[in-house]
Motif scaffolding. Structure first.
Motif, PDB file in Angstrom:
ATOM      1  N   HIS A   1      56.737  37.390  49.684  1.00  5.87           N
ATOM      2  CA  HIS A   1      56.086  36.621  50.643  1.00  5.87           C
ATOM      3  C   HIS A   1      56.031  34.991  49.945  1.00  5.87           C
ATOM      4  N   ASP A   2      55.910  34.082  50.848  1.00  9.14           N
ATOM      5  CA  ASP A   2      55.663  32.609  50.329  1.00  9.14           C
ATOM      6  C   ASP A   2      54.313  32.745  49.816  1.00  9.14           C
ATOM      7  N   ILE A   3      53.802  32.308  48.659  1.00  5.83           N
ATOM      8  CA  ILE A   3      52.375  32.432  48.218  1.00  5.83           C
ATOM      9  C   ILE A   3      51.939  31.035  47.927  1.00  5.83           C
ATOM     10  N   LYS A   4      50.617  31.019  47.506  1.00  6.16           N
ATOM     11  CA  LYS A   4      49.950  29.592  47.079  1.00  6.16           C
ATOM     12  C   LYS A   4      49.011  29.925  45.860  1.00  6.16           C
ATOM     13  N   ILE A   5      48.970  29.419  44.968  1.00  7.23           N
ATOM     14  CA  ILE A   5      47.883  29.396  44.023  1.00  7.23           C
ATOM     15  C   ILE A   5      46.888  28.187  44.117  1.00  7.23           C
ATOM     16  N   ILE A   6      45.793  28.783  44.359  1.00  3.03           N
ATOM     17  CA  ILE A   6      44.594  27.954  44.762  1.00  3.03           C
ATOM     18  C   ILE A   6      44.233  27.287  43.552  1.00  3.03           C
ATOM     19  N   PRO A   7      44.242  25.588  43.670  1.00  2.00           N
ATOM     20  CA  PRO A   7      43.625  24.832  42.270  1.00  2.00           C
ATOM     21  C   PRO A   7      42.059  25.040  42.146  1.00  2.00           C
ATOM     22  N   LEU A   8      41.654  25.141  40.988  1.00  2.00           N
ATOM     23  CA  LEU A   8      40.322  25.233  40.542  1.00  2.00           C
ATOM     24  C   LEU A   8      40.091  23.984  39.786  1.00  2.00           C
ATOM     25  N   THR A   9      39.323  23.024  40.360  1.00  2.00           N
ATOM     26  CA  THR A   9      39.409  21.676  39.773  1.00  2.00           C
ATOM     27  C   THR A   9      37.863  21.060  40.590  1.00  2.00           C
ATOM     28  N   GLY A  10      37.622  19.854  39.902  1.00  2.00           N
ATOM     29  CA  GLY A  10      36.722  19.180  40.467  1.00  2.00           C
ATOM     30  C   GLY A  10      35.144  19.586  39.966  1.00  2.00           C
ATOM     31  N   ALA A  11      34.019  18.884  40.776  1.00  2.00           N
ATOM     32  CA  ALA A  11      32.670  19.114  40.392  1.00  2.00           C
ATOM     33  C   ALA A  11      32.358  20.522  39.990  1.00  2.00           C
ATOM     34  N   PRO A  12      32.574  21.555  40.895  1.00  2.00           N
ATOM     35  CA  PRO A  12      31.937  22.824  40.674  1.00  2.00           C
ATOM     36  C   PRO A  12      32.473  23.492  39.416  1.00  2.00           C
ATOM     37  N   ILE A  13      33.915  23.156  39.023  1.00  2.00           N
ATOM     38  CA  ILE A  13      34.510  23.770  37.842  1.00  2.00           C
ATOM     39  C   ILE A  13      33.942  22.804  36.755  1.00  2.00           C
ATOM     40  N   LYS A  14      33.534  21.907  36.692  1.00  2.00           N
ATOM     41  CA  LYS A  14      32.654  21.154  35.651  1.00  2.00           C
ATOM     42  C   LYS A  14      31.214  21.847  35.396  1.00  2.00           C
ATOM     43  N   GLU A  15      30.839  22.233  36.372  1.00  2.00           N
ATOM     44  CA  GLU A  15      29.519  23.173  36.307  1.00  2.00           C
ATOM     45  C   GLU A  15      29.798  24.335  35.870  1.00  2.00           C
ATOM     46  N   LEU A  16      30.713  25.171  36.137  1.00  2.00           N
ATOM     47  CA  LEU A  16      31.040  26.594  35.660  1.00  2.00           C
ATOM     48  C   LEU A  16      31.553  26.349  34.140  1.00  2.00           C
ATOM     49  N   GLN A  17      32.054  25.055  33.656  1.00  2.00           N
ATOM     50  CA  GLN A  17      32.367  25.135  32.155  1.00  2.00           C
ATOM     51  C   GLN A  17      31.283  24.836  31.344  1.00  2.00           C
ATOM     52  N   LYS A  18      30.118  24.514  32.021  1.00  2.00           N
ATOM     53  CA  LYS A  18      28.808  24.162  31.426  1.00  2.00           C
ATOM     54  C   LYS A  18      28.201  25.463  31.119  1.00  2.00           C
ATOM     55  N   VAL A  19      28.472  26.565  31.880  1.00  2.00           N
ATOM     56  CA  VAL A  19      28.025  27.913  31.738  1.00  2.00           C
ATOM     57  C   VAL A  19      28.992  28.626  31.070  1.00  2.00           C
ATOM     58  N   GLN A  20      30.276  28.537  30.960  1.00  2.00           N
ATOM     59  CA  GLN A  20      31.143  29.260  30.213  1.00  2.00           C
ATOM     60  C   GLN A  20      32.026  28.415  29.428  1.00  2.00           C
ATOM     61  N   PRO A  21      31.731  27.782  28.365  1.00  2.00           N
ATOM     62  CA  PRO A  21      32.634  26.780  27.683  1.00  2.00           C
ATOM     63  C   PRO A  21      33.973  27.112  27.173  1.00  2.00           C
ATOM     64  N   TYR A  22      34.195  28.665  27.430  1.00  2.00           N
ATOM     65  CA  TYR A  22      35.400  29.021  26.741  1.00  2.00           C
ATOM     66  C   TYR A  22      36.514  28.783  27.701  1.00  2.00           C
ATOM     67  N   TYR A  23      36.067  28.314  28.986  1.00  2.00           N
ATOM     68  CA  TYR A  23      37.172  27.926  30.256  1.00  2.00           C
ATOM     69  C   TYR A  23      37.469  26.456  29.939  1.00  2.00           C
TER      70      TYR A  23
END
Length: 323
Positions: free
Chosen positions: A212-234
């Motif tokens: 099938h034709d696929i897409k990989i969904i981007p993970l970026t922006g302000a929500p990801i910055k918030e995640l990286q505060k909780v999980q600095p390994y990402y």
């Protein structure tokens, strides 16, 4: 006649047992817990085991290494903690949580876990069919998404991503399939998306892209910055265009480094020699999987937050990575 046959059979079995014991006595067995066959842990673990078996001799004994399929990071950390295997691949954030006894490991004692060295970055990939109507993480609300087994690293990450985007687990229909199983479900139209954290290209996603034709969904922006505060390994990373069939543009996402870990009871000589075998033969791993090219001595201590095994530490001191 029957009595003679029984005696011969008994003697034959005793000979086999004696031979097997002698064979085992000349070898040291060393296991590597990896992940499912649809990810990156398994093929790289298999090549690493073969390489160790070919190159490592301790005293007069040859090291015989085997790679074993497993349920990835959380299960591997637990297996190590009880000495169920000699080594395992574990994501850096999961290894840190295991050692500290937090999150999935709250109330558990895994202080005997030790690090051998860092491997490669694992990209966080949310894969969907191109006609799914899902173009961002926010769009998965109300859809079915696979996150792996409850309590797994994948399951925890999906929860963290949802919190960062103002959702909770009731916001979607959660599926608990493995990488390979989730891809089969997407292929058959029985699942909308799968969260897969693995070295790229990932075998299961490559297989899906062939159907099938696929897409990989981007993970970026302000929500990801918030995640990286909780999980600095990402850390921020880019999935290059053409990693998968039909993926013609770069995709911004996040990644966490995989760590090769062991336990405190592994003897120093074995730990020293397997680490030496890895970092002095990375070119061999690169021939098996593109992620093998990202394993290097220069990054061997990156994202390592738990104590090093003394045998591994000895090797790094010899190489000048530790003063």
């Amino acid at each position: 006649m029957k009595k003679i046959s029984l005696i011969i059979c008994t003697l034959f079995c005793m000979t086999l047992l004696t031979s097997a014991t002698a064979f085992s006595a000349g070898r040291i067995f060393f296991g590597i817990a990896t992940g499912g066959t649809g990810g990156t842990y398994y093929p790289l673990g298999g090549m690493l085991a073969q390489m160790i078996s070919n190159k490592v001799v301790i005293g007069d004994k040859k090291l015989s290494a085997t790679a074993e399929t497993g349920n990835a990071s959380v299960a591997n950390a637990t297996l190590l903690s009880r000495g169920g295997i000699e080594s395992a691949f574990v994501a850096a954030d999961i290894l840190d949580a295991a050692y500290k006894g937090i999150k999935q490991f709250e109330g558990k004692d895994l202080k005997n876990i030790r690090a051998l060295g860092a491997l490669y970055p694992e990209a966080v990939q949310i894969v969907v069919r191109s006609n799914s109507g899902i173009n961002s993480f926010a769009d998965i609300k109300g859809h079915s998404v696979s996150s792996g087994s409850p309590g797994s690293g994948q399951w925890q990450l999906l929860g963290d991503l949802m919190v960062a985007h103002g959702m909770d687990r009731k916001s979607l229909a959660e599926d608990y399939s493995s990488f390979s199983q989730s891809v089969e479900k997407i292929k058959d139209g029985n699942l909308d998306a799968s969260l897969i954290t693995a070295g790229t290209p990932t075998a299961s996603i490559m297989e899906l892209a062939n159907y099938h034709d696929i897409k990989i969904i981007p993970l970026t922006g302000a929500p990801i910055k918030e995640l990286q505060k909780v999980q600095p390994y990402y850390a921020d990373t880019i999935l290059p265009a053409n990693t998968y069939k039909g993926q013609t543009e770069d995709v911004k996402t996040i990644a966490v480094r995989a760590i090769w870990a062991t336990h405190a009871d592994l003897d120093d000589a074995t730990a020293y020699n397997v680490v030496k075998a890895l970092y002095e033969n990375t070119d061999t791993l690169a021939k098996v999987h593109v992620k093998g090219k990202e394993i290097s001595l220069e990054t061997a201590l990156e994202s390592v937050s738990v104590p090093l095994h003394p045998g591994a530490e000895k090797y790094y001191r010899e190489k000048g990575l530790i003063k």
